[in-house]
Design a protein around this motif. Structure first.
Motif, PDB file in Angstrom:
ATOM      1  N   THR A 129       0.981   3.714   5.910  1.00  0.00           N
ATOM      2  CA  THR A 129      -0.207   3.141   6.566  1.00  0.00           C
ATOM      3  C   THR A 129      -1.165   2.582   5.515  1.00  0.00           C
ATOM      4  N   ALA A 130      -1.375   3.356   4.446  1.00  0.00           N
ATOM      5  CA  ALA A 130      -2.295   2.897   3.392  1.00  0.00           C
ATOM      6  C   ALA A 130      -1.794   1.607   2.747  1.00  0.00           C
ATOM      7  N   ALA A 131      -0.458   1.433   2.736  1.00  0.00           N
ATOM      8  CA  ALA A 131       0.116   0.216   2.128  1.00  0.00           C
ATOM      9  C   ALA A 131       0.189  -0.935   3.126  1.00  0.00           C
ATOM     10  N   GLY A 132      -0.250  -0.687   4.378  1.00  0.00           N
ATOM     11  CA  GLY A 132      -0.339  -1.801   5.339  1.00  0.00           C
ATOM     12  C   GLY A 132       0.576  -1.690   6.540  1.00  0.00           C
ATOM     13  N   ALA A 133       1.396  -0.635   6.626  1.00  0.00           N
ATOM     14  CA  ALA A 133       2.291  -0.496   7.786  1.00  0.00           C
ATOM     15  C   ALA A 133       1.489  -0.127   9.033  1.00  0.00           C
ATOM     16  N   GLU A 134       2.003  -0.559  10.199  1.00  0.00           N
ATOM     17  CA  GLU A 134       1.380  -0.163  11.468  1.00  0.00           C
ATOM     18  C   GLU A 134       2.267   0.902  12.111  1.00  0.00           C
ATOM     19  N   ILE A 135       1.683   2.017  12.520  1.00  0.00           N
ATOM     20  CA  ILE A 135       2.463   3.088  13.148  1.00  0.00           C
ATOM     21  C   ILE A 135       1.986   3.274  14.581  1.00  0.00           C
ATOM     22  N   ALA A 186       9.705   7.014   5.549  1.00  0.00           N
ATOM     23  CA  ALA A 186       9.958   6.629   4.149  1.00  0.00           C
ATOM     24  C   ALA A 186      10.361   5.160   4.030  1.00  0.00           C
ATOM     25  N   VAL A 187      11.151   4.655   4.988  1.00  0.00           N
ATOM     26  CA  VAL A 187      11.503   3.225   4.934  1.00  0.00           C
ATOM     27  C   VAL A 187      10.244   2.382   5.186  1.00  0.00           C
ATOM     28  N   ALA A 188       9.385   2.844   6.089  1.00  0.00           N
ATOM     29  CA  ALA A 188       8.109   2.121   6.312  1.00  0.00           C
ATOM     30  C   ALA A 188       7.316   2.064   5.011  1.00  0.00           C
ATOM     31  N   PHE A 189       7.283   3.173   4.287  1.00  0.00           N
ATOM     32  CA  PHE A 189       6.562   3.192   3.003  1.00  0.00           C
ATOM     33  C   PHE A 189       7.223   2.255   1.989  1.00  0.00           C
ATOM     34  N   GLU A 190       8.548   2.315   1.893  1.00  0.00           N
ATOM     35  CA  GLU A 190       9.253   1.473   0.911  1.00  0.00           C
ATOM     36  C   GLU A 190       8.996  -0.013   1.187  1.00  0.00           C
ATOM     37  N   LEU A 191       9.042  -0.382   2.473  1.00  0.00           N
ATOM     38  CA  LEU A 191       8.838  -1.795   2.832  1.00  0.00           C
ATOM     39  C   LEU A 191       7.388  -2.210   2.595  1.00  0.00           C
ATOM     40  N   ALA A 192       6.456  -1.394   3.118  1.00  0.00           N
ATOM     41  CA  ALA A 192       5.035  -1.768   3.017  1.00  0.00           C
ATOM     42  C   ALA A 192       4.605  -1.844   1.564  1.00  0.00           C
ATOM     43  N   SER A 193       5.114  -0.931   0.725  1.00  0.00           N
ATOM     44  CA  SER A 193       4.679  -0.955  -0.672  1.00  0.00           C
ATOM     45  C   SER A 193       5.289  -2.127  -1.444  1.00  0.00           C
ATOM     46  N   ARG A 194       6.252  -2.827  -0.845  1.00  0.00           N
ATOM     47  CA  ARG A 194       6.770  -4.074  -1.441  1.00  0.00           C
ATOM     48  C   ARG A 194       6.097  -5.295  -0.812  1.00  0.00           C
ATOM     49  N   GLY A 195       5.055  -5.056  -0.017  1.00  0.00           N
ATOM     50  CA  GLY A 195       4.305  -6.173   0.578  1.00  0.00           C
ATOM     51  C   GLY A 195       4.915  -6.704   1.860  1.00  0.00           C
ATOM     52  N   GLU A 196       5.923  -5.988   2.414  1.00  0.00           N
ATOM     53  CA  GLU A 196       6.567  -6.443   3.657  1.00  0.00           C
ATOM     54  C   GLU A 196       5.737  -6.035   4.877  1.00  0.00           C
TER      55      GLU A 196
END
Ligand SMILES: Cc1cc2nc3c(=O)[nH]c(=O)nc-3n(C[C@H](O)[C@H](O)[C@H](O)COP(=O)(O)OP(=O)(O)OC[C@H]3O[C@@H](n4cnc5c(N)ncnc54)[C@H](O)[C@@H]3O)c2cc1C
Length: 370
Positions: free
Chosen positions: A158-164, A15-25
């Motif tokens: 992942t869809a918002a750009g995070a790498e897992i 969830a933190v990965a999603f929160e960060l990635a969806s803010r462009g981080e």
């Protein structure tokens, strides 16, 4: 090199990965096993319960209950949360004073709560033993599919750009000039981080922070039982008990989930949890004492394979690492970290991005232990 690095692929890390990635981080998540391998995985479902929560968690639950019903729309998946209502059963007259105090406290936090007498309770749960004298009722509580929710957060991240990255265990933190600059991994390599490091590995956090602090926590696998599908499942709501270690959930496939916090045994050599026959028997006996028609219940699954970190005061520890500027850690969920996860993960993200501890997280500092 990554800007934000997360250790742990349970609901908190995902969830933190999603929160960060969806803010462009820019964000990378490292998981030792696979996404949803720890406490955010396993059979049955998880209770999303405000009822009888520690008073310090009630403001978080007040926030989380506004997020759960629409979470599936945010993550673009089928429904994750089901509103069932939750009952805490009162079997002893001595428990009514505590119950009345909680009803007032929970309502003050905006959580609709009612004290039910025997007649009103029987309308909702007709198969209860007459020995139950009343209940505290939270109509907005419910259940969520923990595995699906955690995976949905990871996929949306992942869809918002995070790498897992799965199958990488973090073994230590590499510091320079009061910052963590990299994490050391089991494959002998280091992964560099230029911004924030989030230690969200639940039972894995105490070891990672041990060079700095000795967290007052321990790891325990909780027991979950799943019955054979019941043609007449007598349990209609999410049910807990004020004086028995018991939680009952009616699963969608007709099975009954029996849990509540009884422990399993963790085999450190085999690195897996085993259900303890006496604890299984005691959990079933409590369920039958409350719903007599469950006599003869057959258990299909007795699971104790999912470690959770418990803390001495049974609330989480969420803080920065002392003397290290860029690390946030969270652990010690004590068996009830699921329901508050959507709220806490937004607050942890805000803490890192704004470099200021959100007021709602102040009660969970390590400093409370003195
Ligand atoms: C059986 C059971 C029933 C529960 N029921 C409820 C309930 O009804 N309601 C409720 O609110 N809460 C409940 N909880 C608690 C809730 O499920 C947890 O608090 C929550 O899922 C914790 O999420 P997490 O992401 O912090 O941890 P986890 O899901 O445990 O994820 C941590 C991840 O970190 C990984 N990891 C660990 N160490 C390392 C390392 N060194 N390097 C890389 N990765 C690492 C692990 O493999 C794991 O995947 C229950 C817990 C259990 C076990």
């Amino acid at each position: 090199m990554t800007r934000n690095l997360i250790v742990g692929g349970g609901v908190y890390g995902a969830a933190v990965a999603f929160e960060l990635a969806s803010r462009g981080e820019e964000v990378r998540l490292i998981e030792a096993d696979c996404i949803r391998a720890g406490a955010s995985a396993g059979p049955g479902s998880r209770g999303v319960r405000a009822n009888y929560r520690d008073y310090r968690e009630l403001p978080l639950m007040a926030m989380a209950r506004t997020l759960w019903p629409g979470l599936h729309e945010t993550l673009d998946v089928p429904a994750l949360f089901e509103r069932t209502g939750q009952l805490i059963l009162l079997e002893r007259s001595m428990d009514f004073g505590n119950a009345e105090a909680r009803v007032a406290l929970q309502n003050r936090h905006g959580i609709p709560t009612e004290l039910l007498g025997q007649d009103a309770l029987r309308e909702r749960e007709p198969d209860l033993t007459p020995a139950i004298l009343g209940a505290v009722w939270c109509p907005d509580d419910g259940v969520a599919d923990h595995s699906a929710t955690t995976l949905a957060f990871a996929n949306a991240a992942t869809a918002a750009g995070a790498e897992i990255s799965e199958g990488i265990t973090v073994t230590g933190l590499v510091t320079r000039g009061g910052r963590v600059v990299a994490v050391a991994c089991d494959q002998g390599k280091e992964i560099e981080v230029s911004g924030s490091l989030f230690l969200l590995a639940n039972s894995g956090v105490p070891a990672l922070v041990s060079p700095w602090i000795n967290l007052p926590t321990w790891n325990l696998p909780f027991q979950v039982l799943l019955s054979h599908p019941l043609p007449d499942n007598p349990v209609r709501h999410l049910v807990g008990h004020a004086s028995r270690t018991l939680s009952l959930k009616r699963e969608k496939d007709g099975r009954l989930m029996i849990s509540g916090g009884r422990p399993g045994h963790w085999d450190h050599e085999a690195d897996k949890g085993i259900a303890i026959p006496q604890e299984v028997a005691a959990n079933i006996a409590d369920a039958v004492a409350v719903y007599p028609s469950l006599e003869g219940l057959e258990v299909d699954i007795a699971d104790a394979g999912h470690l959770e970190a418990d803390s001495v005061d049974a609330i989480p520890i969420i803080d920065r690492l002392p003397g290290i500027k860029n690390v946030l850690y969270a652990t010690g969920w004590s068996g009830h970290g699921w329901a508050i996860a959507p709220a806490i993960t937004k607050l942890i993200t805000a803490w890192a991005l704004e470099d200021a501890r959100p007021q709602l997280l102040a009660p969970f500092s390590f400093g409370r232990f003195g």
